[in-house]
Design a protein around this motif. Sequence first.
Motif, PDB file in Angstrom:
ATOM      1  N   VAL A  69      15.008   1.326   3.751  1.00 40.31           N
ATOM      2  CA  VAL A  69      13.725   1.123   3.055  1.00 40.31           C
ATOM      3  C   VAL A  69      13.980   0.840   1.568  1.00 40.31           C
ATOM      4  CG1 VAL A  69      12.284   2.505   4.617  1.00 40.31           C
ATOM      5  CG2 VAL A  69      13.442   3.631   2.676  1.00 40.31           C
ATOM      6  N   LYS A  70      13.042   0.118   0.961  1.00 40.42           N
ATOM      7  CA  LYS A  70      13.100  -0.118  -0.481  1.00 40.42           C
ATOM      8  C   LYS A  70      12.811   1.191  -1.209  1.00 40.42           C
ATOM      9  CE  LYS A  70      11.390  -4.817  -0.060  1.00 40.42           C
ATOM     10  NZ  LYS A  70      10.327  -5.783  -0.362  1.00 40.42           N
ATOM     11  N   TRP A  95       0.834  -1.213   0.000  1.00 43.33           N
ATOM     12  CA  TRP A  95       0.000   0.000   0.000  1.00 43.33           C
ATOM     13  C   TRP A  95       0.858   1.249   0.000  1.00 43.33           C
ATOM     14  CZ3 TRP A  95      -4.829   1.194  -0.938  1.00 43.33           C
ATOM     15  CH2 TRP A  95      -5.839   0.230  -0.772  1.00 43.33           C
ATOM     16  N   ASP A  96       0.450   2.235  -0.776  1.00 41.28           N
ATOM     17  CA  ASP A  96       0.923   3.595  -0.532  1.00 41.28           C
ATOM     18  C   ASP A  96       0.069   4.060   0.645  1.00 41.28           C
ATOM     19  OD1 ASP A  96       2.589   3.436  -2.744  1.00 41.28           O
ATOM     20  OD2 ASP A  96       1.090   4.308  -4.090  1.00 41.28           O
ATOM     21  N   VAL A  97       0.598   3.946   1.850  1.00 43.96           N
ATOM     22  CA  VAL A  97      -0.213   4.221   3.045  1.00 43.96           C
ATOM     23  C   VAL A  97      -0.553   5.702   3.102  1.00 43.96           C
ATOM     24  CG1 VAL A  97      -0.262   4.134   5.574  1.00 43.96           C
ATOM     25  CG2 VAL A  97       0.803   2.278   4.282  1.00 43.96           C
ATOM     26  N   GLY A 129       9.001   0.913   2.461  1.00 49.99           N
ATOM     27  CA  GLY A 129       9.542   1.509   1.251  1.00 49.99           C
ATOM     28  C   GLY A 129       9.112   2.945   1.045  1.00 49.99           C
ATOM     29  N   VAL A 130       9.829   3.593   0.125  1.00 50.96           N
ATOM     30  CA  VAL A 130       9.475   4.967  -0.241  1.00 50.96           C
ATOM     31  C   VAL A 130       9.281   5.018  -1.757  1.00 50.96           C
ATOM     32  CG1 VAL A 130      11.919   5.704  -0.354  1.00 50.96           C
ATOM     33  CG2 VAL A 130      10.106   7.422  -0.087  1.00 50.96           C
ATOM     34  N   THR A 145       1.228  -7.083   4.328  1.00 47.18           N
ATOM     35  CA  THR A 145       1.325  -6.147   3.206  1.00 47.18           C
ATOM     36  C   THR A 145       2.490  -5.180   3.409  1.00 47.18           C
ATOM     37  OG1 THR A 145      -1.076  -6.289   3.053  1.00 47.18           O
ATOM     38  CG2 THR A 145      -0.030  -4.485   1.871  1.00 47.18           C
ATOM     39  N   GLU A 146       3.251  -4.919   2.352  1.00 48.55           N
ATOM     40  CA  GLU A 146       4.328  -3.930   2.462  1.00 48.55           C
ATOM     41  C   GLU A 146       3.726  -2.527   2.517  1.00 48.55           C
ATOM     42  OE1 GLU A 146       7.515  -4.415  -0.326  1.00 48.55           O
ATOM     43  OE2 GLU A 146       7.583  -6.581  -0.016  1.00 48.55           O
TER      44      GLU A 146
END
Length: 370
Positions: free
Chosen positions: A258-259, A154-156, A229-230, A195-196
Amino acid sequence: MLLKKYILTTGAAALVLSSLSLPNAASAQKIPSLKDTFKKDFGIGTAMNNAQIDERDPATTAFIASQFNMATPENIMKSALIHPKWDTYNFEMADKLIVFGKKHNIKINGHTLIWHSQLPSFIRGIKNADSIRTFFTDHIKTVAGRYDGKVLSWDVVNEALNEDGTMRKSVFLQYLGDDFVTEAFRLAQQAAPKTELYYNDYNNEQPAKRAGCMALIKKIKAAGVRIDGVGIQGHWHVGKVPFKDIEESILQYAALGVKVMFTELDIEVLPRNFQGADVGQRMTANAQSNPYPEALPDSVQNQLAADYENLFRLFLKHKDKVTRVTFWGVNDADSWLNNWPIRGRTSYPLLFDRKNQPKPAFEKVIALKN
Ligand code: G3I
């Protein structure tokens, strides 16, 4: 028009076509696959619109499945669409996307849980912190929870920063304060343990905004909350791609553990008097604003190809840190840049033209691996 340089079908259908004794058939080739070309390096994604998710055109479906192994819904998972009323969710299209992904072996990045834009209209009527917090909590729990184990990531939180690295004055900042980003990740982590979880923004390769973004990532981690991740969106302009900033960003973000992903890649070729992707910003049309209604001149086409080639060279150099490159649209006709910041222009920002034919930029990118 079926047979140009490449055959616009894949698999068995392509073999049948190339065996037919049609004029040009002998010189026709199958289009190389981006996802196969870079399969040992990073994922290759595309944004998908409603018609594509709905599989309205079988040739488009086959084309997407042949070129991409990751996808991000361009709009349908945004809160205005998936959560249109206070206690009503509409999961129909998002569920279809999950089915599409399974069927075609494409991993889905959910986009996006918390964003100040494309909010449901009922938010405008809310003027107290408790109700905003209830929306925020219920939304993340319900949506992230439903798709846990079904989406890869998800793009949180999307676009929480200003250009100078300070926090954007959104409804979430106003009512929930500075910690809302950390809180969003905490809730997502609880609702979606499999989920990432990513933070996503545009211009966050630029030094000031990057510093703000790195501070956010550190803050989330310091609170003991997971961020995997970013996303650097990558809405850039032809001849002005900030390669040095991009490389520094890959290295500095990766150093935080972070990825790093390029999540909405496109390169604009049309005139614009500002940088970035703030959907709230518009421009007024004038006689010069749509310079290439019929075709892109060779000089611009070549610059676009050189920019993409250099970008992918950089991504490959740092393939141990870059996990995904997602284009914001399958082909030039799909691009949001035909309608932003001025409606009804003809833009050419992607690797495939309006008929899904590879552009010189595609050839350059593929050639890096040959
Ligand atoms: O669905 C309605 C349709 O019913 C209506 O008739 C039509 C008339 O304008 O509008 C349609 O909605 C449009 C929607 O896209 C679906 O096509 C909206 O007006 C339009 O504003 C919306 O634009 C999207 C934009 O986000 C909105 O914020 C773009 O497709 C989408 O590419 C863009 O994506 C964003 C990322 O999510 C975040 N980063 C920046 C990026 C580019 O702006």
